[in-house]
Design a protein around this motif. Sequence first.
Motif, PDB file in Angstrom:
ATOM      1  N   GLU A 120     -10.028  -2.452   1.455  1.00  0.00           N
ATOM      2  CA  GLU A 120     -10.702  -2.194   2.627  1.00  0.00           C
ATOM      3  C   GLU A 120     -11.860  -1.408   2.981  1.00  0.00           C
ATOM      4  O   GLU A 120     -12.693  -1.244   3.713  1.00  0.00           O
ATOM      5  N   GLU A 121     -12.991  -0.708   2.202  1.00  0.00           N
ATOM      6  CA  GLU A 121     -14.366  -0.969   2.323  1.00  0.00           C
ATOM      7  C   GLU A 121     -15.253  -2.133   2.527  1.00  0.00           C
ATOM      8  O   GLU A 121     -15.728  -1.964   3.521  1.00  0.00           O
ATOM      9  N   THR A 122     -14.803  -3.012   1.943  1.00  0.00           N
ATOM     10  CA  THR A 122     -15.027  -4.139   1.784  1.00  0.00           C
ATOM     11  C   THR A 122     -15.015  -4.581   3.869  1.00  0.00           C
ATOM     12  O   THR A 122     -15.791  -5.383   4.331  1.00  0.00           O
ATOM     13  N   ARG A 123     -13.991  -4.915   3.905  1.00  0.00           N
ATOM     14  CA  ARG A 123     -13.413  -5.211   5.714  1.00  0.00           C
ATOM     15  C   ARG A 123     -14.078  -4.354   6.253  1.00  0.00           C
ATOM     16  O   ARG A 123     -14.255  -5.164   7.484  1.00  0.00           O
ATOM     17  N   SER A 124     -13.912  -2.952   6.452  1.00  0.00           N
ATOM     18  CA  SER A 124     -15.192  -2.460   6.788  1.00  0.00           C
ATOM     19  C   SER A 124     -16.105  -2.169   7.606  1.00  0.00           C
ATOM     20  O   SER A 124     -16.830  -2.533   8.211  1.00  0.00           O
ATOM     21  N   ALA A 125     -16.784  -2.853   6.617  1.00  0.00           N
ATOM     22  CA  ALA A 125     -17.956  -2.983   6.342  1.00  0.00           C
ATOM     23  C   ALA A 125     -18.915  -4.484   6.784  1.00  0.00           C
ATOM     24  O   ALA A 125     -19.404  -4.206   7.461  1.00  0.00           O
ATOM     25  N   ALA A 126     -17.263  -5.189   6.533  1.00  0.00           N
ATOM     26  CA  ALA A 126     -17.750  -6.421   7.576  1.00  0.00           C
ATOM     27  C   ALA A 126     -17.390  -6.698   8.556  1.00  0.00           C
ATOM     28  O   ALA A 126     -18.261  -6.891   9.786  1.00  0.00           O
ATOM     29  N   GLY A 176       0.584  -1.243  -0.320  1.00  0.00           N
ATOM     30  CA  GLY A 176       0.328   0.094  -0.410  1.00  0.00           C
ATOM     31  C   GLY A 176       0.776   1.202   0.643  1.00  0.00           C
ATOM     32  O   GLY A 176       0.225   2.673  -0.045  1.00  0.00           O
ATOM     33  N   ARG A 177       1.817   1.357  -0.604  1.00  0.00           N
ATOM     34  CA  ARG A 177       2.830   2.120  -0.134  1.00  0.00           C
ATOM     35  C   ARG A 177       2.448   3.623  -1.932  1.00  0.00           C
ATOM     36  O   ARG A 177       3.750   2.987  -2.459  1.00  0.00           O
ATOM     37  N   PHE A 178       1.874   3.851  -1.881  1.00  0.00           N
ATOM     38  CA  PHE A 178       1.613   4.067  -3.190  1.00  0.00           C
ATOM     39  C   PHE A 178       1.891   5.345  -3.835  1.00  0.00           C
ATOM     40  O   PHE A 178       2.503   5.678  -4.256  1.00  0.00           O
ATOM     41  N   GLU A 195      -5.216   1.793 -10.485  1.00  0.00           N
ATOM     42  CA  GLU A 195      -6.192   0.827 -10.588  1.00  0.00           C
ATOM     43  C   GLU A 195      -5.235  -0.052  -9.376  1.00  0.00           C
ATOM     44  O   GLU A 195      -6.247  -0.588  -8.960  1.00  0.00           O
ATOM     45  N   SER A 196      -4.099  -0.320  -8.947  1.00  0.00           N
ATOM     46  CA  SER A 196      -3.323  -0.839  -7.858  1.00  0.00           C
ATOM     47  C   SER A 196      -4.600   0.190  -6.419  1.00  0.00           C
ATOM     48  O   SER A 196      -5.032  -1.012  -5.460  1.00  0.00           O
ATOM     49  N   ARG A 197      -3.963   1.288  -6.265  1.00  0.00           N
ATOM     50  CA  ARG A 197      -5.014   1.863  -5.222  1.00  0.00           C
ATOM     51  C   ARG A 197      -6.364   2.094  -5.505  1.00  0.00           C
ATOM     52  O   ARG A 197      -7.017   1.865  -3.900  1.00  0.00           O
ATOM     53  N   CYS A 198      -6.953   1.924  -6.512  1.00  0.00           N
ATOM     54  CA  CYS A 198      -8.483   1.995  -6.360  1.00  0.00           C
ATOM     55  C   CYS A 198      -8.988   0.277  -6.061  1.00  0.00           C
ATOM     56  O   CYS A 198      -9.615   0.183  -4.854  1.00  0.00           O
ATOM     57  N   ARG A 199      -8.338  -0.932  -5.915  1.00  0.00           N
ATOM     58  CA  ARG A 199      -8.330  -1.967  -5.732  1.00  0.00           C
ATOM     59  C   ARG A 199      -8.419  -1.963  -3.990  1.00  0.00           C
ATOM     60  O   ARG A 199      -8.743  -2.841  -3.465  1.00  0.00           O
TER      61      ARG A 199
END
Length: 235
Positions: free
Chosen positions: A134-140, A96-98, A125-129
Amino acid sequence: SFAEVKCSLCVVGIQALAEMNRWREVLSWVLQYYHVPEHLPPKVLELCILLYSKVGEPQVMLEVGSSWLRAHANQRLPEFGSLLELYLARVLLPLGRFEGAEELVRGCAVFDSEQQLELLGTICESRCRWTRREETRSAAEEQQDPATETLLGVLSQKLLTMLTLLRRALRSMSNHFYLLPYKKMLLATFLLYLVVVRLDPASPTSLPFIYKLVQLFRQAWAAVLSPIHRPPIRD
């Protein structure tokens, strides 16, 4: 040349350590012979990046790869461009070192504008993925929190109920034992010992002791049990 032989022997050593599952020792072992990351041969650096990426420890090569790529002497090597792309794909982007990846690409004079745009697009593209993951993990985690809190609340309530019942039972037992005539019970036990072990029940001299024992037993029985639940005692 000596440098080529040394590099070949290091490559063999890296492969041997990896096969023996001693990959944690690879980087320190290599630096014993080259001393600083900037002096690593391209082939050795490539193997180290691939090895630590494969075992899931890309952060080990974070500082080493950055030092090697920022050295001006290494930027003139023909392998520099491929190693930079490998460092981006296997180390910086998985961690994650964009920002560091974009800075490294923009500051690289080896790539032309088209190659830089292509690499910057890969980083975007890697940053978007990464952001979506991270959003999916936070929602879970947010969905799991209410269920976890409910479960903890139920367990806490059950535990509190059990502790309350246990406290009441201990208090009842303590009150019950507090009412027992300890002195009389001890005396009755001692007299029972004298009767059974020391005295002969057929002897007339033992009758007063037996009579005293019966009286103490009646008193203890009356003190322990209430009149409602007291079973009848027959002579």
